[in-house]
Design an enzyme around this catalytic site. Structure first.
Site, PDB file in Angstrom:
ATOM      1  N   ILE A  13       0.852  -1.204   0.000  1.00 36.63           N
ATOM      2  CA  ILE A  13       0.000   0.000   0.000  1.00 36.63           C
ATOM      3  C   ILE A  13       0.885   1.249   0.000  1.00 36.63           C
ATOM      4  CG2 ILE A  13      -1.921   1.185   1.135  1.00 36.63           C
ATOM      5  CD1 ILE A  13      -2.555  -1.498   2.548  1.00 36.63           C
ATOM      6  N   LYS A  86       2.000  -7.551   9.313  1.00 35.43           N
ATOM      7  CA  LYS A  86       0.575  -7.568   8.956  1.00 35.43           C
ATOM      8  C   LYS A  86      -0.069  -8.940   8.787  1.00 35.43           C
ATOM      9  CE  LYS A  86       1.405  -7.415   4.029  1.00 35.43           C
ATOM     10  NZ  LYS A  86       1.113  -6.868   2.728  1.00 35.43           N
ATOM     11  N   ASN A 101       7.393  -4.564  17.084  1.00 37.64           N
ATOM     12  CA  ASN A 101       7.500  -3.801  15.836  1.00 37.64           C
ATOM     13  C   ASN A 101       6.349  -2.814  15.677  1.00 37.64           C
ATOM     14  OD1 ASN A 101       8.871  -3.308  13.338  1.00 37.64           O
ATOM     15  ND2 ASN A 101       7.212  -4.371  12.298  1.00 37.64           N
ATOM     16  N   SER A 126      -7.084  -0.804  10.446  1.00 36.32           N
ATOM     17  CA  SER A 126      -7.686  -1.924   9.735  1.00 36.32           C
ATOM     18  C   SER A 126      -9.092  -2.193  10.244  1.00 36.32           C
ATOM     19  CB  SER A 126      -6.815  -3.154   9.988  1.00 36.32           C
ATOM     20  OG  SER A 126      -7.510  -4.327   9.657  1.00 36.32           O
ATOM     21  N   TYR A 151      -1.962  -9.424  16.012  1.00 36.80           N
ATOM     22  CA  TYR A 151      -1.955  -8.379  14.972  1.00 36.80           C
ATOM     23  C   TYR A 151      -3.103  -7.390  15.210  1.00 36.80           C
ATOM     24  CZ  TYR A 151      -3.277  -6.146  10.628  1.00 36.80           C
ATOM     25  OH  TYR A 151      -3.678  -5.210   9.711  1.00 36.80           O
ATOM     26  N   LYS A 155      -3.184  -3.194  16.258  1.00 35.34           N
ATOM     27  CA  LYS A 155      -3.897  -2.103  15.567  1.00 35.34           C
ATOM     28  C   LYS A 155      -4.792  -1.349  16.562  1.00 35.34           C
ATOM     29  CE  LYS A 155      -2.095  -2.415  11.588  1.00 35.34           C
ATOM     30  NZ  LYS A 155      -1.207  -1.359  11.079  1.00 35.34           N
ATOM     31  N   ASP A 300     -11.092 -16.645  11.101  1.00 36.03           N
ATOM     32  CA  ASP A 300     -11.808 -15.866  10.079  1.00 36.03           C
ATOM     33  C   ASP A 300     -13.135 -15.360  10.615  1.00 36.03           C
ATOM     34  OD1 ASP A 300     -10.407 -15.495   7.756  1.00 36.03           O
ATOM     35  OD2 ASP A 300     -11.024 -17.396   6.844  1.00 36.03           O
TER      36      ASP A 300
HETATM   37  N1  UDP Z   1      -9.409 -17.099   1.663  1.00 34.83           N
HETATM   38  C1  UDP Z   1      -9.592 -18.327   1.042  1.00 34.83           C
HETATM   39  N2  UDP Z   1      -8.482 -18.978   0.553  1.00 34.83           N
HETATM   40  C2  UDP Z   1      -7.231 -18.451   0.645  1.00 34.83           C
HETATM   41  C3  UDP Z   1      -7.059 -17.186   1.249  1.00 34.83           C
HETATM   42  C4  UDP Z   1      -8.170 -16.544   1.767  1.00 34.83           C
HETATM   43  O1  UDP Z   1     -10.710 -18.853   0.953  1.00 34.83           O
HETATM   44  O2  UDP Z   1      -6.270 -19.100   0.178  1.00 34.83           O
HETATM   45  C5  UDP Z   1     -10.588 -16.379   2.198  1.00 34.83           C
HETATM   46  C6  UDP Z   1     -10.506 -16.107   3.682  1.00 34.83           C
HETATM   47  O3  UDP Z   1     -11.058 -17.189   4.396  1.00 34.83           O
HETATM   48  C7  UDP Z   1     -11.350 -14.835   3.799  1.00 34.83           C
HETATM   49  C8  UDP Z   1     -11.127 -14.118   2.483  1.00 34.83           C
HETATM   50  O4  UDP Z   1     -10.611 -15.104   1.582  1.00 34.83           O
HETATM   51  O5  UDP Z   1     -12.700 -15.175   3.890  1.00 34.83           O
HETATM   52  C9  UDP Z   1     -10.126 -12.971   2.592  1.00 34.83           C
HETATM   53  O6  UDP Z   1      -8.983 -13.455   3.234  1.00 34.83           O
HETATM   54  P1  UDP Z   1      -7.632 -12.623   3.302  1.00 34.83           P
HETATM   55  O7  UDP Z   1      -6.621 -13.450   4.027  1.00 34.83           O
HETATM   56  O8  UDP Z   1      -7.253 -12.153   1.928  1.00 34.83           O
HETATM   57  O9  UDP Z   1      -8.020 -11.322   4.113  1.00 34.83           O
HETATM   58  P2  UDP Z   1      -8.614 -11.136   5.623  1.00 34.83           P
HETATM   59  O10 UDP Z   1     -10.009 -10.638   5.419  1.00 34.83           O
HETATM   60  O11 UDP Z   1      -8.538 -12.434   6.315  1.00 34.83           O
HETATM   61  O12 UDP Z   1      -7.737 -10.096   6.204  1.00 34.83           O
END
Ligand code: UDP
Length: 339
Positions: A13, A86, A101, A126, A151, A155, A300
């Protein structure tokens, strides 16, 4: 010409933001320790903008070096602070490194800013601070939930540290930008995301699978309480996000009042499921991405997207790039990397 220090300015970014800042006529000093970035990004920025920003290899936790940098580049008007670790998963295993960090780095930076009377900071926060919200979309007034990872904690703590410092110092102004899920690359394909090893994030995993580097995408769960069962996020184009920093900075530097703290959600205002974005990617680029539904990923959240009215009205900013263009930029960048 206003001078802006950008910590983490060679990161994903950060580099896109440096491009936008230089295009808007700001003078930029990048402060980056190269721990999760490549020096070659500097050349990409120069090619796009025709101007090489000043660059200092410094870990922001190193207060002495930071001090020397502020002395050398005198009269820094504002700082955009990206430099932080991150990765959610990694933060669980390396909690102390993350707190050191992300939290010590911020304290070190604010200390030096005070010494040099630099009174403006834009901070990379975030949507992780909201956890799993009870009401969607989330507004800036939605409750902050207990963090799901070290993490996320860093934040939240960083937001608190900045808020309390603004209250204590009166002269410091801050804008906290709560990013949703940044994706895509600069349309020139000269800069973009550079994940190290196996990508954690969805979009780089999709592009690497499309490029044949990975066999198939694992979709983490299709049994969530969403229309197609996969998780929902608000995917924002990295260049739209970069532009949000420029308008935030212009607002701060144009204000006669000091001691203000403002918070903005930076997203599109639209939620997309994992399966939706996957199919949009295949359609936008005419490529196939094999995938398999697997179990849920620990930590998640089910769904989140932004209420962006505040950013739209107060900053006069809006995410405007069509999704198919964003997904094409991601694929173009991946092909360039493999080229
Ligand atoms: N995701 C997935 N497969 C992957 C990576 C991510 O299905 O290999 C899904 C993850 O479960 C979430 C979405 O994609 O629902 C976004 O994940 P990411 O890690 O990019 O960002 P987050 O929202 O977790 O910061």
């Amino acid at each position: 010409m206003k001078k802006i220090a950008v910590t983490g300015g060679l990161g994903y970014i950060g580099s896109h933001t440096v491009v936008e800042l230089q295009n808007e006529g700001f003078e930029v000093v990048i402060i980056d320790d190269l721990s999760n970035s490549e020096i070659a990004v500097l050349a990409g920025i120069e090619k796009i903008t025709g101007k090489k920003p000043a660059f200092e290899t410094i870990d922001v936790c190193d207060t002495e070096k930071l001090r020397a940098c502020f002395k050398k580049h005198s009269h820094i008007d504002a700082v955009i602070h990206f430099a932080a670790y991150k990765a959610v998963g990694e933060s669980v295993a390396k909690a102390l490194e993350y707190y050191r960090n992300n939290v010590c780095g911020l304290i070190s930076l604010l200390t030096v800013m005070r010494e040099f009377e630099c009174a403006n900071i834009v901070f990379s926060s975030s949507c992780t601070v909201y956890g799993q919200p009870d009401v969607l979309p989330v507004t800036e007034l939605s409750p902050i939930k207990k963090a799901e990872s070290p993490y996320g904690s860093t934040k939240q703590m960083s937001e608190d540290i900045i808020t309390d410092t603004v209250a204590a110092e009166k002269s410091l102004s801050a804008i906290l930008l709560r990013y949703f899920n940044p994706i895509g690359a600069h349309p020139s394909a000269l800069i973009g995301e550079l994940p190290k090893g196996v990508p954690n994030n969805l979009l780089p995993y999709i592009t690497q699978t499309a490029a044949g580097l990975r066999t198939e995408l694992h979709v983490f769960g299709n049994d969530y309480n969403t229309p197609d069962g996969s998780c929902i996020r608000d995917y924002i184009y990295v260049l739209d996000l970069a532009q949000a920093h420029v308008v935030a900075l212009q607002r701060m530097l144009g204000s006669k009042e000091s001691g203000s703290l403002e918070i903005f959600n930076i997203g599109t205002g639209k939620g997309l499921s994992v399966l939706e974005i996957l199919h949009e990617f295949m359609q936008a680029n005419g490529v196939n991405v094999p995938y398999k539904i697997v179990g849920r990923r620990a930590g998640d959240i089910e769904q989140i997207w932004a209420e962006t009215t505040r950013a739209n009205e107060v900053l006069g900013w809006r995410a405007h790039t069509p999704l198919n263009e964003v997904l094409q930029s991601a694929w173009k960048w991946e092909q360039k990397l493999r080229g």
